[in-house]
Design an enzyme around this catalytic site. Structure first.
Site, PDB file in Angstrom:
ATOM      1  N   ILE A 166      -0.560  11.638   6.430  1.00  0.00           N
ATOM      2  CA  ILE A 166      -0.940  10.529   7.306  1.00  0.00           C
ATOM      3  C   ILE A 166      -0.866   9.181   6.601  1.00  0.00           C
ATOM      4  O   ILE A 166      -1.097   8.142   7.220  1.00  0.00           O
ATOM      5  CB  ILE A 166      -2.359  10.730   7.882  1.00  0.00           C
ATOM      6  CG1 ILE A 166      -3.390  10.895   6.760  1.00  0.00           C
ATOM      7  CG2 ILE A 166      -2.393  11.921   8.823  1.00  0.00           C
ATOM      8  CD1 ILE A 166      -4.825  10.988   7.267  1.00  0.00           C
ATOM      9  N   GLY A 167      -0.526   9.187   5.317  1.00  0.00           N
ATOM     10  CA  GLY A 167      -0.413   7.924   4.608  1.00  0.00           C
ATOM     11  C   GLY A 167       0.151   8.125   3.220  1.00  0.00           C
ATOM     12  O   GLY A 167       0.109   9.228   2.669  1.00  0.00           O
ATOM     13  N   GLU A 168       0.713   7.051   2.668  1.00  0.00           N
ATOM     14  CA  GLU A 168       1.251   7.117   1.312  1.00  0.00           C
ATOM     15  C   GLU A 168       1.252   5.729   0.705  1.00  0.00           C
ATOM     16  O   GLU A 168       1.595   4.745   1.364  1.00  0.00           O
ATOM     17  CB  GLU A 168       2.670   7.680   1.312  1.00  0.00           C
ATOM     18  CG  GLU A 168       3.265   7.812  -0.085  1.00  0.00           C
ATOM     19  CD  GLU A 168       4.612   8.519  -0.084  1.00  0.00           C
ATOM     20  OE1 GLU A 168       5.160   8.744  -1.179  1.00  0.00           O
ATOM     21  OE2 GLU A 168       5.111   8.841   1.014  1.00  0.00           O
ATOM     22  N   GLY A 169       0.828   5.647  -0.553  1.00  0.00           N
ATOM     23  CA  GLY A 169       0.838   4.387  -1.275  1.00  0.00           C
ATOM     24  C   GLY A 169       1.575   4.550  -2.583  1.00  0.00           C
ATOM     25  O   GLY A 169       2.243   5.561  -2.819  1.00  0.00           O
ATOM     26  N   GLY A 170       1.450   3.557  -3.446  1.00  0.00           N
ATOM     27  CA  GLY A 170       2.158   3.603  -4.709  1.00  0.00           C
ATOM     28  C   GLY A 170       1.649   4.671  -5.649  1.00  0.00           C
ATOM     29  O   GLY A 170       2.378   5.130  -6.525  1.00  0.00           O
ATOM     30  N   MET A 171       0.394   5.077  -5.480  1.00  0.00           N
ATOM     31  CA  MET A 171      -0.206   6.024  -6.416  1.00  0.00           C
ATOM     32  C   MET A 171      -0.622   7.340  -5.795  1.00  0.00           C
ATOM     33  O   MET A 171      -0.913   8.288  -6.518  1.00  0.00           O
ATOM     34  CB  MET A 171      -1.451   5.395  -7.060  1.00  0.00           C
ATOM     35  CG  MET A 171      -1.169   4.187  -7.901  1.00  0.00           C
ATOM     36  SD  MET A 171      -2.709   3.445  -8.460  1.00  0.00           S
ATOM     37  CE  MET A 171      -3.452   2.991  -6.896  1.00  0.00           C
ATOM     38  N   ASP A 206     -10.392  -2.870  -4.231  1.00  0.00           N
ATOM     39  CA  ASP A 206      -9.130  -2.879  -3.486  1.00  0.00           C
ATOM     40  C   ASP A 206      -9.380  -3.174  -2.010  1.00  0.00           C
ATOM     41  O   ASP A 206      -8.835  -2.514  -1.131  1.00  0.00           O
ATOM     42  CB  ASP A 206      -8.422  -1.533  -3.647  1.00  0.00           C
ATOM     43  CG  ASP A 206      -6.955  -1.594  -3.211  1.00  0.00           C
ATOM     44  OD1 ASP A 206      -6.386  -2.707  -3.213  1.00  0.00           O
ATOM     45  OD2 ASP A 206      -6.391  -0.543  -2.868  1.00  0.00           O
TER      46      ASP A 206
END
Length: 245
Positions: A89-94, A212
């Site tokens: 359901i989501g993805e970021g840099g880390m 953040d």
């Protein structure tokens, strides 16, 4: 808040007022007595507070670590402890976030966030160290009880050595998208923002620094038809970027 949590919080705040480690230790000896569980909970909060105290001087990530874009071995259908990954359901840099199903002690949908390669246990710190650090953070987050904070439910390390967090599943949109799509007035936007500020203040009073805050980490969900801001990912950046000392 339960009587146990009130007692932990009271001892924690009084311990913070002590001038040095010896005074703090002597106070905990007196306040906690032979209750090792109580003392461990308070000391966990104190450690988290001490780590947060110098967050401005600490780089957010180890400068020697190079993020690896190799694919995760975990994915939909994978079982991680008591959780089964359902869909991304989501993805970021880390990290990658999955909707997951908790199987026991109760069945419910949760959000499970897994750290990507390049920020995993083996490259940042050893398994014992990261597990201990996550436990400190988990204890601190467990102390927060606020309607505008998405609760962290669990944390651990996968069989492949990746740290993960389990959070309350918040179904909604970012605060900026919600305001724009619903054409909120300035007053309505400020009302939502005040709720976010109250949530951040509550966390600061518990010794937790988010580090953040941004629109994508403030979700709006509807409760009885009314918008409710939910601050997500509390403390995760700090938990994954600082070593235990």
């Amino acid at each position: 808040m339960t009587n146990e949590k009130k007692r932990i919080e009271e001892i924690y705040h009084l311990a913070l007022e002590k001038k040095n480690r010896k005074e703090r230790s002597d106070y905990l000896d007196s306040a906690c007595g032979n209750d090792s569980k109580l003392r461990a909970s308070v000391e966990g909060l104190l450690q988290a507070h001490d780590k947060a105290g110098n967050f401005l001087e600490v780089p957010p990530f180890d400068p020697d670590v190079t993020l690896d874009t190799s694919p995760l071995t975990e994915g939909p259908g994978t079982n991680i402890g008591n959780y089964k990954l359902l869909e991304q359901i989501g993805e970021g840099g880390m990290a990658v976030v999955y909707m997951a199903e908790q199987k026991k002690p109760i069945r419910r949908k949760v959000a499970l966030k897994i750290i990507k390669l390049g920020m995993d246990t083996k490259e940042v710190m050893d398994t014992k160290e990261v597990t201990a650090r996550f436990e400190v953070e988990r204890q601190a987050l467990a102390m927060m009880e606020h309607p505008n904070i998405a609760k962290v439910l669990d944390a651990g390390t996968t069989n492949t050595g990746r740290p993960y967090f389990v959070m309350e599943l918040v179904k909604g949109v970012s605060i900026t998208d919600y305001c724009d799509k619903n054409k909120l007035t300035t007053k309505e936007r400020l009302d939502l923002f005040i709720s976010v500020c109250n949530a951040v203040q509550h966390a600061h009073q518990k010794g937790i620094i988010h580090r953040d805050i941004k629109p994508s980490n403030v979700m709006i969900t509807l409760r009885d038809g009314k918008p409710v801001p939910k601050v997500i990912d509390f403390g995760i950046a700090k938990a994954t970027s600082q070593r235990l000392t």
